[in-house]
Design a protein around this motif. Structure first.
Motif, PDB file in Angstrom:
ATOM      1  N   THR A  48      14.269  17.945  -9.952  1.00 21.91           N
ATOM      2  CA  THR A  48      14.445  16.845  -9.015  1.00 21.91           C
ATOM      3  C   THR A  48      13.124  16.101  -8.907  1.00 21.91           C
ATOM      4  O   THR A  48      12.088  16.714  -8.674  1.00 21.91           O
ATOM      5  CB  THR A  48      14.850  17.346  -7.617  1.00 21.91           C
ATOM      6  N   ILE A  49      13.159  14.807  -9.103  1.00 23.74           N
ATOM      7  CA  ILE A  49      11.973  13.966  -8.962  1.00 23.74           C
ATOM      8  C   ILE A  49      12.271  12.933  -7.890  1.00 23.74           C
ATOM      9  O   ILE A  49      13.253  12.207  -7.985  1.00 23.74           O
ATOM     10  CB  ILE A  49      11.631  13.265 -10.290  1.00 23.74           C
ATOM     11  N   GLN A  50      11.427  12.909  -6.873  1.00 18.59           N
ATOM     12  CA  GLN A  50      11.573  11.913  -5.818  1.00 18.59           C
ATOM     13  C   GLN A  50      10.461  10.891  -5.965  1.00 18.59           C
ATOM     14  O   GLN A  50       9.282  11.261  -5.984  1.00 18.59           O
ATOM     15  CB  GLN A  50      11.518  12.564  -4.448  1.00 18.59           C
ATOM     16  N   ILE A  51      10.827   9.636  -6.065  1.00 21.22           N
ATOM     17  CA  ILE A  51       9.857   8.561  -6.263  1.00 21.22           C
ATOM     18  C   ILE A  51       9.842   7.672  -5.025  1.00 21.22           C
ATOM     19  O   ILE A  51      10.886   7.210  -4.582  1.00 21.22           O
ATOM     20  CB  ILE A  51      10.234   7.730  -7.505  1.00 21.22           C
ATOM     21  N   ARG A  52       8.662   7.479  -4.477  1.00 19.85           N
ATOM     22  CA  ARG A  52       8.479   6.591  -3.334  1.00 19.85           C
ATOM     23  C   ARG A  52       7.317   5.661  -3.669  1.00 19.85           C
ATOM     24  O   ARG A  52       6.219   6.122  -3.957  1.00 19.85           O
ATOM     25  CB  ARG A  52       8.148   7.364  -2.056  1.00 19.85           C
ATOM     26  N   LEU A  53       7.552   4.375  -3.647  1.00 23.94           N
ATOM     27  CA  LEU A  53       6.540   3.392  -3.997  1.00 23.94           C
ATOM     28  C   LEU A  53       6.462   2.358  -2.893  1.00 23.94           C
ATOM     29  O   LEU A  53       7.484   1.808  -2.478  1.00 23.94           O
ATOM     30  CB  LEU A  53       6.899   2.728  -5.331  1.00 23.94           C
ATOM     31  N   LEU A  54       5.256   2.108  -2.406  1.00 22.80           N
ATOM     32  CA  LEU A  54       5.034   1.099  -1.378  1.00 22.80           C
ATOM     33  C   LEU A  54       4.162   0.016  -1.966  1.00 22.80           C
ATOM     34  O   LEU A  54       3.090   0.300  -2.499  1.00 22.80           O
ATOM     35  CB  LEU A  54       4.354   1.707  -0.152  1.00 22.80           C
ATOM     36  N   ILE A  55       4.612  -1.211  -1.888  1.00 24.34           N
ATOM     37  CA  ILE A  55       3.829  -2.354  -2.338  1.00 24.34           C
ATOM     38  C   ILE A  55       3.552  -3.210  -1.110  1.00 24.34           C
ATOM     39  O   ILE A  55       4.482  -3.679  -0.449  1.00 24.34           O
ATOM     40  CB  ILE A  55       4.584  -3.174  -3.400  1.00 24.34           C
ATOM     41  N   ALA A  56       2.277  -3.376  -0.793  1.00 24.33           N
ATOM     42  CA  ALA A  56       1.893  -4.162   0.378  1.00 24.33           C
ATOM     43  C   ALA A  56       0.454  -4.621   0.203  1.00 24.33           C
ATOM     44  O   ALA A  56      -0.289  -4.094  -0.627  1.00 24.33           O
ATOM     45  CB  ALA A  56       2.026  -3.332   1.652  1.00 24.33           C
ATOM     46  N   SER A  57       0.047  -5.579   1.002  1.00 25.51           N
ATOM     47  CA  SER A  57      -1.340  -6.016   0.976  1.00 25.51           C
ATOM     48  C   SER A  57      -2.209  -4.971   1.665  1.00 25.51           C
ATOM     49  O   SER A  57      -1.714  -4.101   2.374  1.00 25.51           O
ATOM     50  CB  SER A  57      -1.478  -7.365   1.684  1.00 25.51           C
ATOM     51  N   VAL A  58      -3.509  -5.065   1.458  1.00 24.56           N
ATOM     52  CA  VAL A  58      -4.437  -4.121   2.076  1.00 24.56           C
ATOM     53  C   VAL A  58      -4.346  -4.225   3.597  1.00 24.56           C
ATOM     54  O   VAL A  58      -4.322  -3.216   4.298  1.00 24.56           O
ATOM     55  CB  VAL A  58      -5.879  -4.392   1.590  1.00 24.56           C
ATOM     56  N   ASP A  59      -4.256  -5.447   4.112  1.00 22.75           N
ATOM     57  CA  ASP A  59      -4.159  -5.635   5.562  1.00 22.75           C
ATOM     58  C   ASP A  59      -2.898  -4.998   6.127  1.00 22.75           C
ATOM     59  O   ASP A  59      -2.926  -4.344   7.170  1.00 22.75           O
ATOM     60  CB  ASP A  59      -4.193  -7.128   5.918  1.00 22.75           C
ATOM     61  N   LYS A  60      -1.780  -5.180   5.440  1.00 24.32           N
ATOM     62  CA  LYS A  60      -0.519  -4.601   5.891  1.00 24.32           C
ATOM     63  C   LYS A  60      -0.576  -3.074   5.818  1.00 24.32           C
ATOM     64  O   LYS A  60      -0.090  -2.385   6.725  1.00 24.32           O
ATOM     65  CB  LYS A  60       0.640  -5.132   5.041  1.00 24.32           C
ATOM     66  N   ALA A  61      -1.173  -2.527   4.761  1.00 25.73           N
ATOM     67  CA  ALA A  61      -1.287  -1.074   4.632  1.00 25.73           C
ATOM     68  C   ALA A  61      -2.147  -0.507   5.754  1.00 25.73           C
ATOM     69  O   ALA A  61      -1.806   0.519   6.338  1.00 25.73           O
ATOM     70  CB  ALA A  61      -1.878  -0.718   3.268  1.00 25.73           C
ATOM     71  N   LYS A  62      -3.254  -1.172   6.076  1.00 29.14           N
ATOM     72  CA  LYS A  62      -4.106  -0.718   7.185  1.00 29.14           C
ATOM     73  C   LYS A  62      -3.342  -0.780   8.501  1.00 29.14           C
ATOM     74  O   LYS A  62      -3.465   0.099   9.346  1.00 29.14           O
ATOM     75  CB  LYS A  62      -5.362  -1.572   7.281  1.00 29.14           C
TER      76      LYS A  62
END
Length: 113
Positions: A46-60
């Motif tokens: 089982t492989i679970q993939i989670r990817l978040l794409i956001a700007s640095v400001d949004k991630a902070k």
């Protein structure tokens, strides 16, 4: 039977790639997926993939700022964390009966020949 000609509708707003990328970075996007490999109803992998794409400001803003605290990614990171990791490595070496060293490095396999 007479047909009335249909008019083609055009979008009043156009969106190019830059606008789309700006929107994604501003709001963020999460891509999630699971891959399961089964053989005769027995789950092998089982492989679970989670990817978040956001700007640095949004991630902070979301509390994701690991690169600011990790000395491998930032020179402004807290040096105590690296020291703590070195101390833990030394404790593990003592527990495993090895001679503790200031910083253990992996030796390439070719060096043993």
């Amino acid at each position: 039977m007479s047909r009335t000609p249909q008019k083609m509708m055009h979008a009043t707003q156009t969106s190019n790639l830059a606008d789309l990328l700006e929107r994604i970075l501003d709001k963020g996007i999460v891509i999630a997926g699971d891959i399961k490999i089964k053989l005769v109803d027995i789950e092998l992998l089982t492989i679970q993939i989670r990817l978040l794409i956001a700007s640095v400001d949004k991630a902070k803003e979301m509390g994701l700022d690991f690169w600011m605290r990790n000395p491998d990614f930032s020179s402004r990171a807290e040096p105590g964390q690296s020291r703590e990791i070195d101390e833990l490595r030394q404790r593990i070496a003592v527990l495993e009966g090895e001679k503790p060293s200031p910083r253990r490095r992996a030796v390439p396999a070719a060096a043993h020949l």
